[in-house]
Design a protein around this motif. Structure first.
Motif, short mmCIF file in Angstrom:
data_model
loop_
_atom_site.label_atom_id
_atom_site.label_comp_id
_atom_site.label_asym_id
_atom_site.label_seq_id
_atom_site.Cartn_x
_atom_site.Cartn_y
_atom_site.Cartn_z
N GLN A 154 0.80 -1.22 0.00
CA GLN A 154 0.00 0.00 0.00
C GLN A 154 0.83 1.27 0.00
N MET A 155 2.08 1.20 0.46
CA MET A 155 2.89 2.42 0.60
C MET A 155 4.37 2.09 0.49
N LEU A 156 5.16 3.12 0.18
CA LEU A 156 6.61 2.97 0.10
C LEU A 156 7.20 3.36 1.44
N LEU A 157 7.72 2.37 2.15
CA LEU A 157 8.27 2.59 3.49
C LEU A 157 9.79 2.53 3.47
N THR A 158 10.41 3.41 4.26
CA THR A 158 11.86 3.32 4.45
C THR A 158 12.19 3.81 5.85
N SER A 159 13.45 3.66 6.22
CA SER A 159 13.89 4.05 7.55
C SER A 159 15.05 5.03 7.45
N ALA A 160 15.15 5.88 8.47
CA ALA A 160 16.32 6.75 8.58
C ALA A 160 17.05 6.49 9.88
N HIS B 50 10.40 26.60 23.34
CA HIS B 50 9.19 27.41 23.34
C HIS B 50 8.13 26.88 22.38
N GLY B 51 8.47 25.81 21.64
CA GLY B 51 7.49 25.23 20.73
C GLY B 51 6.45 24.42 21.47
N THR B 52 5.32 24.16 20.80
CA THR B 52 4.23 23.39 21.39
C THR B 52 4.35 21.92 20.99
N LYS B 53 4.38 21.04 21.97
CA LYS B 53 4.49 19.61 21.72
C LYS B 53 3.23 19.08 21.06
N LYS B 54 3.40 18.36 19.97
CA LYS B 54 2.28 17.75 19.26
C LYS B 54 2.61 16.27 19.04
N THR B 55 1.93 15.38 19.76
CA THR B 55 2.17 13.94 19.62
C THR B 55 0.84 13.20 19.60
N GLU B 56 0.93 11.94 19.19
CA GLU B 56 -0.22 11.04 19.28
C GLU B 56 0.20 9.83 20.10
N PRO B 57 -0.62 9.42 21.08
CA PRO B 57 -0.26 8.24 21.88
C PRO B 57 -0.40 6.97 21.06
N LEU B 58 0.46 5.98 21.32
CA LEU B 58 0.41 4.71 20.60
C LEU B 58 0.65 3.57 21.57
N LYS B 59 -0.24 2.57 21.54
CA LYS B 59 -0.04 1.38 22.36
C LYS B 59 1.22 0.65 21.91
N ASN B 60 1.81 -0.07 22.84
CA ASN B 60 2.98 -0.89 22.53
C ASN B 60 2.50 -2.17 21.85
N ASP B 61 2.02 -2.01 20.61
CA ASP B 61 1.39 -3.11 19.90
C ASP B 61 1.50 -2.86 18.40
N PHE B 62 2.09 -3.80 17.66
CA PHE B 62 2.29 -3.57 16.24
C PHE B 62 0.97 -3.38 15.49
N ARG B 63 -0.07 -4.08 15.91
CA ARG B 63 -1.35 -3.95 15.21
C ARG B 63 -1.86 -2.51 15.28
N ALA B 64 -1.65 -1.86 16.42
CA ALA B 64 -2.08 -0.47 16.55
C ALA B 64 -1.26 0.43 15.63
N PHE B 65 0.04 0.16 15.53
CA PHE B 65 0.90 0.94 14.64
C PHE B 65 0.50 0.72 13.18
N LYS B 66 0.22 -0.51 12.82
CA LYS B 66 -0.18 -0.82 11.46
C LYS B 66 -1.47 -0.09 11.10
N GLU B 67 -2.43 -0.09 12.01
CA GLU B 67 -3.69 0.60 11.74
C GLU B 67 -3.48 2.11 11.60
N TYR B 68 -2.56 2.64 12.39
CA TYR B 68 -2.24 4.07 12.25
C TYR B 68 -1.71 4.36 10.85
N LEU B 69 -0.75 3.57 10.39
CA LEU B 69 -0.16 3.80 9.07
C LEU B 69 -1.20 3.65 7.97
N LYS B 70 -2.08 2.68 8.07
CA LYS B 70 -3.10 2.46 7.05
C LYS B 70 -4.12 3.61 6.99
N SER B 71 -4.38 4.18 8.16
CA SER B 71 -5.41 5.22 8.22
C SER B 71 -4.86 6.62 7.97
N HIS B 72 -3.56 6.73 7.81
CA HIS B 72 -2.96 8.05 7.53
C HIS B 72 -2.20 8.01 6.20
#
Length: 430
Positions: A205-211, A408-430
């Protein structure tokens, strides 16, 4: 040049695939099939060359089959826009300061090289860069890829286990950079990133790489500052020992790459905190990954260092040669703080906790071995760990303007469970 997997030397790919895939399908790390030696005259003229001129020759020697001279020059010029001064701290002890880049950490070198090389190789494709970080990788990659067209950066980091300044550097940018705050440790983040690369559905579904340093585009350019450090040493007949604060072991592997290319480094000191799986191995134990433990030198809080297998590969999987060339030492937080206090009191030099661990390893090695000059790598500006440094040294540490701006910047994060399925769903939905 072809690149092989550390898990299967028969699996070989070209530069583009090695960089874009990041990790081999069998979870091995990519390594160059041959390591070119630098010619003798290069070392003769080394002291007279600029950092950039060293970069043109070394990178040209590695990538000449894949990139044009103009592309190599663009890569080096984009990467080496700041200095890496060699500072004398004590007699025969030098600090290589690698924190003069945009995010004040050594990973700025690799991140800038990686972003430029990917832009040359990806062409018009959109790409997701996945990064696990224990601190400085996140900030270096986020800033290196910030607003790069066609690239989305997704950073996974362990909640509550990076310094405030490190966190601010990659959670306040926005734009094409997203930070996922994981309920776990760094090794959990690294595991999920690796699983994503191996997930068939995601890769269709997507082109993934790592840095991360698992990617050759992040790892290889780090060899440049070892050549540069050697070029700036005063002339001596001493042997050379280089001490590297080590977490995921990409940095020391880059130094060994330089040595394999002909750089006369006689001994490497792999210095860690109490996450000591590699020092234990170098001391005779079986390599065994363990859960990571939290310390004041958090960028080294790694219990399963990916680049360990690169260390073996660089010595032809000869464990005896690796153990003869690389010496391992580890230190707890109390000893680290003691070194920071001692060096500040005796020399005025301020070390961050990671540099202090490397300094300790170097000093212990030098005490047992005569005829050596030593370099330890100071991998991050002390201001990035200002709470630890100020508390330890009982000083108020002025922050560089770049760090102050991030605070002085504003922190912007999204919480993620320690679970690959949750990470996979995040990637698919974004």
């Amino acid at each position: 040049m072809k690149f092989y997997s550390t898990n299967n030397s028969g699996h070989q790919v070209d530069l583009r695939e090695a960089v874009i895939k990041g990790l081999a399908p069998d979870q091995g790390l990519y390594m160059p099939c041959s390591i070119p030696r630098m010619p003798k005259d290069f070392f003769e003229k080394l002291p007279s060359l600029s950092f950039q001129e060293i970069g043109y020759e070394v990178i040209g020697n590695i990538f000449s089959e894949d990139l044009s001279k103009d592309q190599i020059k663009d890569l080096v010029d984009h990467t080496l826009t700041f200095d890496a001064p060699l500072v004398k701290v004590e007699e025969k002890v030098y600090s290589l300061e690698l924190f003069h880049g945009p995010t004040l950490a050594f990973k700025d070198f690799g991140a800038r090289f990686c972003s430029k090389l990917m832009s040359l190789l990806v062409e018009d494709q959109k790409i997701k860069v996945l990064v696990a970080t224990s601190g400085d990788t996140g900030s270096a990659v986020a800033n290196g890829f910030y607003k790069v067209p066609g690239v989305e950066v997704v950073i996974l980091y362990p909640s509550g286990k990076v310094s405030v300044l490190q966190e601010k550097q990659f959670t306040t940018l926005g734009e094409n950079v997203t930070a996922l705050e994981v309920d776990g440790v760094f090794d959990d983040c690294q595991r999920m990133v690796k699983e994503a690369f191996l997930d068939k559905e995601l890769n269709e579904q997507m082109l993934l790489t790592s840095a991360n340093s698992i990617n050759i585009a992040r790892w290889i350019p780090q060899c440049l500052y070892y050549f540069y450090a050697f070029s700036r040493l005063p002339k001596t007949t001493d042997k050379l020992a280089v001490a590297v604060p080590s977490g995921n072991f990409g940095n020391i592997a880059a130094g060994i790459l330089a040595e394999r290319m002909g750089l006369p480094i006689d001994t490497f000191v792999a210095a860690t905190n109490i996450n000591k799986v590699v020092p234990d191995y170098l001391g005779g134990a079986t390599f065994r990954a363990r859960p990571s433990l939290q310390t004041i030198s958090n960028s080294m809080d790694v219990g399963n260092p990916s680049n360990f297998y690169r260390l073996l590969a660089l010595y032809g999987n000869d464990e005896e040669e690796l153990k003869a060339k690389v010496k391992g030492y580890f230190y707890d937080d109390g000893t680290t703080r003691g070194a920071m206090k001692k060096v500040k009191k005796e020399t005025g030099y301020i070390m961050d906790p990671h540099g202090a661990v490397a300094y300790l390893g170097l000093k212990e090695f030098l005490e047992d071995h005569e005829g050596y000059t030593g370099i330890f790598l100071e991998t991050a500006h002390p201001g990035k760990f200002n709470n630890v440094v100020e508390e330890t040294l009982d000083i108020q540490l002025p922050l560089p303007e770049r760090l102050e701006t991030f605070l002085h910047g504003t922190k912007k994060t999204e919480p993620l469970k320690n679970d690959f399925r949750a990470f996979k769903e995040y990637l698919k939905s974004h």
